[in-house]
Design a protein around this motif. Structure first.
Motif, PDB file in Angstrom:
ATOM      1  N   ALA A 104      62.674  13.741  37.040  1.00 10.57           N
ATOM      2  CA  ALA A 104      61.914  13.327  35.861  1.00 10.57           C
ATOM      3  C   ALA A 104      62.140  11.864  35.524  1.00 10.57           C
ATOM      4  O   ALA A 104      61.492  11.337  34.636  1.00 10.57           O
ATOM      5  CB  ALA A 104      62.297  14.192  34.661  1.00 10.57           C
ATOM      6  N   THR A 131      63.157  23.425  33.544  1.00 13.56           N
ATOM      7  CA  THR A 131      62.463  22.833  32.399  1.00 13.56           C
ATOM      8  C   THR A 131      63.421  21.966  31.587  1.00 13.56           C
ATOM      9  O   THR A 131      63.089  20.842  31.205  1.00 13.56           O
ATOM     10  CB  THR A 131      61.856  23.927  31.502  1.00 13.56           C
ATOM     11  OG1 THR A 131      60.908  24.685  32.258  1.00 13.56           O
ATOM     12  CG2 THR A 131      61.176  23.332  30.286  1.00 13.56           C
ATOM     13  N   ASN A 148      64.367  18.766  33.599  1.00 11.78           N
ATOM     14  CA  ASN A 148      63.239  17.863  33.708  1.00 11.78           C
ATOM     15  C   ASN A 148      62.907  17.245  32.354  1.00 11.78           C
ATOM     16  O   ASN A 148      62.556  16.073  32.270  1.00 11.78           O
ATOM     17  CB  ASN A 148      62.042  18.628  34.280  1.00 11.78           C
ATOM     18  CG  ASN A 148      61.142  17.765  35.123  1.00 11.78           C
ATOM     19  OD1 ASN A 148      60.010  17.524  34.738  1.00 11.78           O
ATOM     20  ND2 ASN A 148      61.627  17.294  36.262  1.00 11.78           N
ATOM     21  N   THR A 149      63.042  18.015  31.282  1.00  9.08           N
ATOM     22  CA  THR A 149      62.779  17.487  29.942  1.00  9.08           C
ATOM     23  C   THR A 149      63.826  16.444  29.567  1.00  9.08           C
ATOM     24  O   THR A 149      63.492  15.386  29.026  1.00  9.08           O
ATOM     25  CB  THR A 149      62.764  18.630  28.909  1.00  9.08           C
ATOM     26  OG1 THR A 149      61.730  19.557  29.266  1.00  9.08           O
ATOM     27  CG2 THR A 149      62.495  18.103  27.514  1.00  9.08           C
ATOM     28  N   GLY A 167      63.085  13.366  31.350  1.00  8.91           N
ATOM     29  CA  GLY A 167      61.968  12.699  30.667  1.00  8.91           C
ATOM     30  C   GLY A 167      62.428  11.974  29.413  1.00  8.91           C
ATOM     31  O   GLY A 167      61.951  10.881  29.098  1.00  8.91           O
ATOM     32  N   SER A 182      53.271  14.697  30.879  1.00  6.60           N
ATOM     33  CA  SER A 182      54.441  14.191  31.604  1.00  6.60           C
ATOM     34  C   SER A 182      54.705  14.983  32.881  1.00  6.60           C
ATOM     35  O   SER A 182      55.473  14.543  33.729  1.00  6.60           O
ATOM     36  CB  SER A 182      55.673  14.226  30.706  1.00  6.60           C
ATOM     37  OG  SER A 182      56.040  15.554  30.400  1.00  6.60           O
ATOM     38  N   TRP A 183      54.065  16.116  33.057  1.00  5.42           N
ATOM     39  CA  TRP A 183      54.250  16.923  34.261  1.00  5.42           C
ATOM     40  C   TRP A 183      53.430  16.403  35.443  1.00  5.42           C
ATOM     41  O   TRP A 183      53.660  16.799  36.574  1.00  5.42           O
ATOM     42  CB  TRP A 183      53.872  18.379  33.988  1.00  5.42           C
ATOM     43  CG  TRP A 183      52.415  18.555  33.667  1.00  5.42           C
ATOM     44  CD1 TRP A 183      51.831  18.489  32.449  1.00  5.42           C
ATOM     45  CD2 TRP A 183      51.358  18.799  34.602  1.00  5.42           C
ATOM     46  NE1 TRP A 183      50.474  18.678  32.569  1.00  5.42           N
ATOM     47  CE2 TRP A 183      50.167  18.876  33.883  1.00  5.42           C
ATOM     48  CE3 TRP A 183      51.329  18.972  35.991  1.00  5.42           C
ATOM     49  CZ2 TRP A 183      48.944  19.106  34.483  1.00  5.42           C
ATOM     50  CZ3 TRP A 183      50.096  19.203  36.590  1.00  5.42           C
ATOM     51  CH2 TRP A 183      48.923  19.268  35.827  1.00  5.42           C
ATOM     52  N   ASP A 238      56.060  10.478  34.720  1.00  6.51           N
ATOM     53  CA  ASP A 238      57.336   9.847  34.377  1.00  6.51           C
ATOM     54  C   ASP A 238      57.133   8.474  33.738  1.00  6.51           C
ATOM     55  O   ASP A 238      57.746   8.181  32.711  1.00  6.51           O
ATOM     56  CB  ASP A 238      58.237   9.770  35.609  1.00  6.51           C
ATOM     57  CG  ASP A 238      58.568  11.161  36.142  1.00  6.51           C
ATOM     58  OD1 ASP A 238      58.600  12.117  35.331  1.00  6.51           O
ATOM     59  OD2 ASP A 238      58.791  11.295  37.348  1.00  6.51           O
ATOM     60  N   LYS A 296      56.171  20.507  30.898  1.00  7.14           N
ATOM     61  CA  LYS A 296      57.011  20.747  32.071  1.00  7.14           C
ATOM     62  C   LYS A 296      57.255  22.240  32.273  1.00  7.14           C
ATOM     63  O   LYS A 296      57.264  22.736  33.405  1.00  7.14           O
ATOM     64  CB  LYS A 296      58.319  19.969  31.943  1.00  7.14           C
ATOM     65  CG  LYS A 296      58.090  18.463  32.072  1.00  7.14           C
ATOM     66  CD  LYS A 296      59.314  17.672  31.709  1.00  7.14           C
ATOM     67  CE  LYS A 296      59.078  16.190  31.754  1.00  7.14           C
ATOM     68  NZ  LYS A 296      58.863  15.619  33.065  1.00  7.14           N
ATOM     69  N   ARG A 324      54.157  23.670  33.844  1.00  8.91           N
ATOM     70  CA  ARG A 324      54.078  23.318  35.269  1.00  8.91           C
ATOM     71  C   ARG A 324      55.001  24.192  36.097  1.00  8.91           C
ATOM     72  O   ARG A 324      54.597  24.758  37.106  1.00  8.91           O
ATOM     73  CB  ARG A 324      54.430  21.858  35.492  1.00  8.91           C
ATOM     74  CG  ARG A 324      54.470  21.535  36.992  1.00  8.91           C
ATOM     75  CD  ARG A 324      55.101  20.236  37.342  1.00  8.91           C
ATOM     76  NE  ARG A 324      56.537  20.285  37.118  1.00  8.91           N
ATOM     77  CZ  ARG A 324      57.279  19.223  36.946  1.00  8.91           C
ATOM     78  NH1 ARG A 324      56.744  18.032  36.951  1.00  8.91           N
ATOM     79  NH2 ARG A 324      58.565  19.324  36.764  1.00  8.91           N
ATOM     80  N   TYR A 325      56.271  24.318  35.681  1.00 10.28           N
ATOM     81  CA  TYR A 325      57.221  25.118  36.452  1.00 10.28           C
ATOM     82  C   TYR A 325      56.794  26.581  36.512  1.00 10.28           C
ATOM     83  O   TYR A 325      56.886  27.217  37.559  1.00 10.28           O
ATOM     84  CB  TYR A 325      58.632  25.011  35.878  1.00 10.28           C
ATOM     85  CG  TYR A 325      59.333  23.748  36.269  1.00 10.28           C
ATOM     86  CD1 TYR A 325      59.537  23.436  37.618  1.00 10.28           C
ATOM     87  CD2 TYR A 325      59.795  22.858  35.320  1.00 10.28           C
ATOM     88  CE1 TYR A 325      60.184  22.277  37.987  1.00 10.28           C
ATOM     89  CE2 TYR A 325      60.446  21.700  35.688  1.00 10.28           C
ATOM     90  CZ  TYR A 325      60.640  21.418  37.018  1.00 10.28           C
ATOM     91  OH  TYR A 325      61.281  20.273  37.387  1.00 10.28           O
TER      92      TYR A 325
END
Length: 161
Positions: free
Chosen positions: A34, A64, A67-68, A71, A112-113, A119, A143, A146-147
């Protein structure tokens, strides 16, 4: 020198081996992916779930979260990057993008995904000083979606392989 590099890479890959470290490795891979570094976390998530299907929800949630948080780090990097961005502030593409992001506000972080633009979008949100927690919330929602979608699709495509 080449042998040293190969042994170093083997050590790194061994340290990141999914069966040995599982969810913690997934978190690190998702976090790093991310940031502005080019890395995808979906293969790590899919590989972990193929080895441990019972970890579906914990794995999706850990990916998640990682990745968050990655971000959020990118948001903070953007927050402190005024001088670098000022160099490009006169292009018409830049001005249209900034206008679009300012109009959407933190909701833009839902995107953002997206590959390639997601990113940097977090970095620009920080640079624009958009509210941190609403941005993080929208990042997490995007995110997570997406996952969830990617994992369900991959498990559907390759159910027993």
């Amino acid at each position: 020198m080449e042998a040293w590099f190969e042994s170093a890479m083997a050590a790194v890959l061994a340290a990141l081996a999914l069966p040995q470290f599982g969810l913690s490795t997934l978190f690190v891979v998702a976090f790093v992916s991310a940031t502005l570094l080019p890395l995808g976390s979906e293969p790590a998530l899919f590989g972990l779930l193929k080895l441990n299907p019972e970890l579906f929800w914990p794995a999706v949630l850990v990916a998640t979260a990682g990745n968050t948080l990655g971000g959020a780090l990118t948001w903070w990097m953007g927050y402190g990057a005024h001088k670098v961005a000022d160099k490009y502030s006169h292009s018409s593409h830049h001005l249209r993008a900034i206008t679009w992001l300012e109009r959407l506000g933190p909701k833009a972080c839902l995107l953002s995904w997206l590959p390639l633009v997601g990113d940097p979008l977090c970095a620009v949100a920080g640079w624009l000083r958009m509210p941190f927690w609403p941005c993080v919330l929208f990042m997490a929602i995007g995110k997570f979606g997406r996952y969830l979608c990617m994992t369900v699709a991959l498990l559907y495509i390759w159910p027993n392989h």
